[in-house]
Design an enzyme around this catalytic site. Structure first.
Site, PDB file in Angstrom:
ATOM      1  N   HIS A 201      -3.846   6.036   3.751  1.00 41.94           N
ATOM      2  CA  HIS A 201      -4.582   4.874   3.251  1.00 41.94           C
ATOM      3  C   HIS A 201      -4.035   3.565   3.808  1.00 41.94           C
ATOM      4  O   HIS A 201      -4.758   2.749   4.369  1.00 41.94           O
ATOM      5  CB  HIS A 201      -4.534   4.871   1.721  1.00 41.94           C
ATOM      6  CG  HIS A 201      -5.376   3.834   1.069  1.00 41.94           C
ATOM      7  ND1 HIS A 201      -4.873   2.639   0.629  1.00 41.94           N
ATOM      8  CD2 HIS A 201      -6.690   3.825   0.753  1.00 41.94           C
ATOM      9  CE1 HIS A 201      -5.840   1.929   0.071  1.00 41.94           C
ATOM     10  NE2 HIS A 201      -6.959   2.625   0.133  1.00 41.94           N
TER      11      HIS A 201
ATOM     12  N   ASP B 129      10.390  -0.219   1.562  1.00 40.44           N
ATOM     13  CA  ASP B 129       9.748   0.863   0.829  1.00 40.44           C
ATOM     14  C   ASP B 129      10.254   0.803  -0.610  1.00 40.44           C
ATOM     15  O   ASP B 129      11.374   1.209  -0.905  1.00 40.44           O
ATOM     16  CB  ASP B 129      10.109   2.207   1.473  1.00 40.44           C
ATOM     17  CG  ASP B 129       9.429   3.395   0.793  1.00 40.44           C
ATOM     18  OD1 ASP B 129       9.017   3.265  -0.376  1.00 40.44           O
ATOM     19  OD2 ASP B 129       9.330   4.459   1.436  1.00 40.44           O
TER      20      ASP B 129
ATOM     21  N   ASP C 187      14.186   1.976   0.229  1.00 41.17           N
ATOM     22  CA  ASP C 187      14.850   1.864   1.513  1.00 41.17           C
ATOM     23  C   ASP C 187      14.002   0.988   2.430  1.00 41.17           C
ATOM     24  O   ASP C 187      12.952   0.488   2.037  1.00 41.17           O
ATOM     25  CB  ASP C 187      15.125   3.238   2.140  1.00 41.17           C
ATOM     26  CG  ASP C 187      13.857   4.042   2.401  1.00 41.17           C
ATOM     27  OD1 ASP C 187      12.822   3.438   2.773  1.00 41.17           O
ATOM     28  OD2 ASP C 187      13.889   5.273   2.237  1.00 41.17           O
TER      29      ASP C 187
ATOM     30  N   GLN D  69       7.421   4.222   5.562  1.00 44.21           N
ATOM     31  CA  GLN D  69       6.639   5.202   6.304  1.00 44.21           C
ATOM     32  C   GLN D  69       5.701   5.959   5.358  1.00 44.21           C
ATOM     33  O   GLN D  69       6.084   6.326   4.254  1.00 44.21           O
ATOM     34  CB  GLN D  69       7.581   6.198   6.985  1.00 44.21           C
ATOM     35  CG  GLN D  69       6.915   7.394   7.641  1.00 44.21           C
ATOM     36  CD  GLN D  69       6.082   7.022   8.859  1.00 44.21           C
ATOM     37  OE1 GLN D  69       6.436   6.103   9.599  1.00 44.21           O
ATOM     38  NE2 GLN D  69       4.983   7.718   9.068  1.00 44.21           N
TER      39      GLN D  69
ATOM     40  N   ASP E   3       0.833  -1.199   0.000  1.00 45.41           N
ATOM     41  CA  ASP E   3       0.000   0.000   0.000  1.00 45.41           C
ATOM     42  C   ASP E   3       0.872   1.255   0.000  1.00 45.41           C
ATOM     43  O   ASP E   3       1.955   1.242  -0.570  1.00 45.41           O
ATOM     44  CB  ASP E   3      -0.925  -0.036   1.236  1.00 45.41           C
ATOM     45  CG  ASP E   3      -2.279   0.588   0.973  1.00 45.41           C
ATOM     46  OD1 ASP E   3      -2.336   1.817   0.814  1.00 45.41           O
ATOM     47  OD2 ASP E   3      -3.285  -0.146   0.927  1.00 45.41           O
TER      48      ASP E   3
ATOM     49  N   SER F  23     -11.444  -0.622  -0.291  1.00 42.21           N
ATOM     50  CA  SER F  23     -10.117  -0.743   0.320  1.00 42.21           C
ATOM     51  C   SER F  23     -10.209  -1.144   1.784  1.00 42.21           C
ATOM     52  O   SER F  23      -9.295  -1.755   2.331  1.00 42.21           O
ATOM     53  CB  SER F  23      -9.363   0.590   0.227  1.00 42.21           C
ATOM     54  OG  SER F  23      -8.947   0.865  -1.075  1.00 42.21           O
TER      55      SER F  23
ATOM     56  N   ALA G 100      -8.584  -8.149  -8.549  1.00 45.71           N
ATOM     57  CA  ALA G 100      -9.776  -8.756  -7.946  1.00 45.71           C
ATOM     58  C   ALA G 100     -10.622  -9.473  -8.998  1.00 45.71           C
ATOM     59  O   ALA G 100     -11.198 -10.533  -8.737  1.00 45.71           O
ATOM     60  CB  ALA G 100     -10.609  -7.687  -7.237  1.00 45.71           C
TER      61      ALA G 100
END
Length: 444
Positions: free
Chosen positions: A232, A211, A216, A220, A189, A379, A324
């Protein structure tokens, strides 16, 4: 028109799905410390144990961002069109090969992207109305509340009590006292607020986080509330923990603060999640453009025993987003949203391609900055199913029931809501019942 297109993608992204470059581990190119590269195009090619990564990269003039000879394929990122400017080429086995646009191509481009929110207005109470895979409301100023749940408190947030009763969660907790202990759920996400009180003690070790956007090990959340995607992932991850409080969250960031990303990043994140021990993957993102690359990654995850749950999209019609739309109910499932009275949410897509619906309206959870708020959208429905599977995996399964069967059993044990949704032509018919699911699948 540009805004409408943005809303169309809200909280879904994948297929020509966007997310950036960086590479995984164990079977993929190791991420470096520089900012992740972005590729203009992506594709997947067939490979064998006899192929070398260097030779394949040279053949296609590409970078192998996922290298899986054990599964017979590699995912490639390219900075330019193939030789001659054509988007068609041949695979190593002679099959036709299609290169897809990979980078963020919103609006007029018509290709897919991953959106999860855009602040569109503020009311007199200082409340911002935000799209995030549907709709969301982020409290601002004095209306924001500091988190006061904590992962050790089952259900943590009293504002969600009615939602949890709707899906039978109290019965599930009674039948699954381990509360997901020992199960890792990867949340692919926008990242999460790593400092939020809710996630303290609830995350996997730093070596199992990444990330892919910044290349890295610190996934965050970045940005602020005017950014479409800000918060989100934090909300999505919290819903998993509210269902399975003792599970571990593996945060994998693939989306920018505006909610967009590249297909190569999603592919790498799925690969990373499988390689680092996730048992469940949540994808609260999607696209109307089908991605063969992402489908290969989901099949790879399924072959390794990992369940993949994806949100269905938020256009309110039958245009269920990928992946989906391609879910098989065999380790993978698409999830739509219903109201507190089991009617289809206005924003939720619907189709016989969707496994189940789950409550996706006004689901409370943490907000970056150690705050507390609610969001709405498919979501938010998807991680309820992901958390439910984590609950089951934390228990001893009944004889004859395997992890592969769990997604199908979520559907089989769900509540029939067809008569409440007859106007949708029998395409909204099942709502998650986690209590029945746990009782049917686990040892007492």
């Amino acid at each position: 028109m540009h805004i409408l297109r943005k809303l169309f993608w809200a909280g879904m992204g994948l297929s020509t799905m966007l997310l950036l470059g960086g590479c995984g581990q164990s079977g993929v190119q190791q991420p470096g410390k520089a900012q992740a590269l972005r590729y203009e195009y992506s594709t997947s090619v067939s490979i064998t144990d006899a192929d070398t990564q260097a030779a394949v990269e040279q053949r296609y003039g590409a970078t192998a961002v996922v290298w899986r000879p054990d599964a017979g394929f590699a995912v490639l990122g390219l900075h330019h069109k193939p030789q001659g400017g054509s988007l068609q080429a041949q695979d190593l086995n002679g099959a036709a090969l299609t290169y897809a646009n990979n980078q963020n191509v919103f609006g007029a481009s018509g290709t897919s992207s991953a959106w999860s929110g855009k602040a569109v207005q503020f009311d007199s109470a200082g409340r911002a109305r935000v799209w995030s895979g549907g709709r969301a409301y982020v409290w601002s100023g004095g209306r924001a509340r500091v988190w006061s749940g904590g992962r050790g408190t089952v259900g943590g947030i009293p504002e969600n009590s009615a939602t949890w009763s709707q899906i039978g969660l109290p019965a599930a907790w009674a039948a699954a006292p381990n509360l997901g202990e020992g199960v890792t759920v990867a949340v692919i996400d926008t990242g999460i607020d790593l400092q939020h009180e809710m996630f303290q003690g609830a995350l996997v070790s730093p070596k199992d986080q990444w990330d892919f956007f910044n290349n890295d090990a610190v996934p965050q959340e970045e940005g602020d509330f005017p950014n479409e995607g800000f918060g989100h992932g934090t909300n999505v991850a919290s819903i998993v923990l509210q269902i399975a409080p003792h599970a571990k969250i593996m945060p994998l960031r693939v989306l920018a603060p505006d909610g967009s990303g590249d297909e190569t990043m999603v592919a790498q994140a799925i690969n990373f999640a499988v390689n680092h021990g996730a048992r469940v993957i949540n994808l609260s993102l999607g696209s109307i453009t089908k991605s063969d690359t992402i489908q290969k990654m989901i099949k790879y995850a399924a072959d390794k025993g990992v369940s993949v749950i994806a949100s269905s999209g938020n256009t309110g019609d039958e245009r269920v987003t990928y992946p989906a739309r391609d879910a098989t109910d065999d380790y993978s499932m698409g999830v739509g949203s219903v109201t507190p009275t089991d009617r289809k949410s206005d924003f939720s897509t619907y189709s016989d391609k969707i496994g189940v619906m789950a409550p996706g309206e006004m689901v409370w959870g943490p907000v970056p900055g150690n705050l507390f708020s609610y969001w709405s959208g498919t979501s938010m429905a998807a991680p309820m199913v992901a958390g439910s599977i984590a609950l089951a995996l934390g228990q001893t399964l009944k004889a004859g029931i395997t992890p592969r069967a769990l997604t199908g059993l979520v559907i089989k044990t769900s509540c029939n809501i067809t008569t409440l949704n007859l106007s949708y032509g029998n395409k909204v018919n099942r709502r998650l019942d986690v209590g029945s699911f746990i009782r049917a699948t686990t040892q007492p």
